[in-house]
Write an enzyme that holds these catalytic residues in place. Sequence first.
Site, PDB file in Angstrom:
ATOM      1  N   SER A 141       1.337  -1.219   0.182  1.00  0.00           N
ATOM      2  CA  SER A 141      -0.267  -0.075   0.012  1.00  0.00           C
ATOM      3  C   SER A 141       1.047   1.418  -0.185  1.00  0.00           C
ATOM      4  O   SER A 141       1.685   1.294   0.116  1.00  0.00           O
ATOM      5  CB  SER A 141      -0.744   0.189   1.416  1.00  0.00           C
ATOM      6  OG  SER A 141      -1.368   1.464   1.460  1.00  0.00           O
ATOM      7  N   TYR A 198      -1.970  -0.840   9.639  1.00  0.00           N
ATOM      8  CA  TYR A 198      -2.047  -0.975   8.719  1.00  0.00           C
ATOM      9  C   TYR A 198      -0.612  -0.822   8.396  1.00  0.00           C
ATOM     10  O   TYR A 198       0.044  -1.864   7.511  1.00  0.00           O
ATOM     11  CB  TYR A 198      -3.003  -0.370   7.933  1.00  0.00           C
ATOM     12  CG  TYR A 198      -3.347  -0.630   6.250  1.00  0.00           C
ATOM     13  CD1 TYR A 198      -3.900  -1.799   5.969  1.00  0.00           C
ATOM     14  CD2 TYR A 198      -3.021   0.123   5.924  1.00  0.00           C
ATOM     15  CE1 TYR A 198      -3.896  -2.419   4.559  1.00  0.00           C
ATOM     16  CE2 TYR A 198      -3.206   0.349   4.185  1.00  0.00           C
ATOM     17  CZ  TYR A 198      -3.425  -1.283   3.614  1.00  0.00           C
ATOM     18  OH  TYR A 198      -3.907  -1.518   2.207  1.00  0.00           O
TER      19      TYR A 198
END
Length: 301
Positions: A141, A154
Site C-alpha cells: 500500500s 496497517y
Amino acid sequence: MQNLAGKTAFVTGGASGIGLGIAKALRRAGMNVAIADIRQDHIDEAVGELGEESVLALELDVTDRAAFAAAADATEARFGKVHLLVNNAGIAVMGPVELATYADWDWTMSVNVGGVINGIVTFLPRILAHGEGGHIVNTASMSGIMPNAGTTLYTASKTAVVGLSEAMRGELEPKGVIVSAFCPGAVQSNIAESGKTRPAHLADTGYAETDRRRQQSGDLSHLFMTKEEVGERVREGIENDELFILTHHEFHEGVKDRAEAMIASVPDREEDPEYKAMFPFLFKNAIHAAERDRQNAKRTK
C-alpha cells in the site's frame, strides 16, 4: 515476465476489488487465472463477471497453510505450472494505536504479512522447480511508503511487505523470478468490510467505535481508482518488470519529502573505508538504481 498469454496466475483476494481487477486484466492478457478468496459470495459474483473459461475459483483463508497448499495443488491440476503469484489478500484496521488490542495486531499481521509469507512458501519452490521463470506481486500500500497517523497497524504490515519484496527482488531475479511491491493509493474495493471475515478467536478489538464511524463517513468512492484501472496498472507493471508498482501521482511530493528527509538524516561524518569495503552489500542495493534507470527510460521514450 513480458509474455503472459497461456501462462497461469494465482491471485489471492481475487474475487473483489483490487484482486478482481487484477484477475480481469490478466484474463484479457490471455492468462489462466485462479482466484482465491475467503468470501464465497464474492467468489460467486466474480465468476459471473469473469466467466468460467480459463478461471478457477477457490475459497481460501490465506492464514491457513494447509488450505493454501491444497489450493496450489488444485491450480496445478487444472492449469499446470503457475508462473505468476499475486499475494493480494489484505485487511484494514484503522484508529489510534493506543486502542489496539493484541487481537487487532495479531489479525492484521496474520493476514497482511502472514498471508504473503504463506503464498511465498507455498508457490516459490514450485515456480523455481519448473525453471521457466515467474513473477511474484506482493500487494502492499502507499501506507507502506507514506505512513500517516491512525494507520499504525496497517502501515506496519504494509511496510513489511514492501521490505520483504525489495529483499527478495535482488535474491530471486538472477534465478528468473521477478518480485514487485504493489503500492496502490485509494481504489474502489471491499477492504472496509474486513470485519466480516474477522475470526472469532481474534474478535477482541479496541476499534469497534472507530470502525463504526468509518463505515458511516460517507461514500467517497467517486474519488477512488476503479478496479479495472488498477488491474491494468498491475498488468503493465508485471510486463515491465517493475520493482515498485505505484498508481497515483498525488503521492509524488510526499514520497519526495520522505526520501529527502532520509537523505538529510544521514550523518555527515568520515567513512571507515575498511568497514565499507568489508560489507559493500549493506550500503547500496543495485535494485534501486536499476529501477530508477528503468523508470527514467520509460519517461524519455
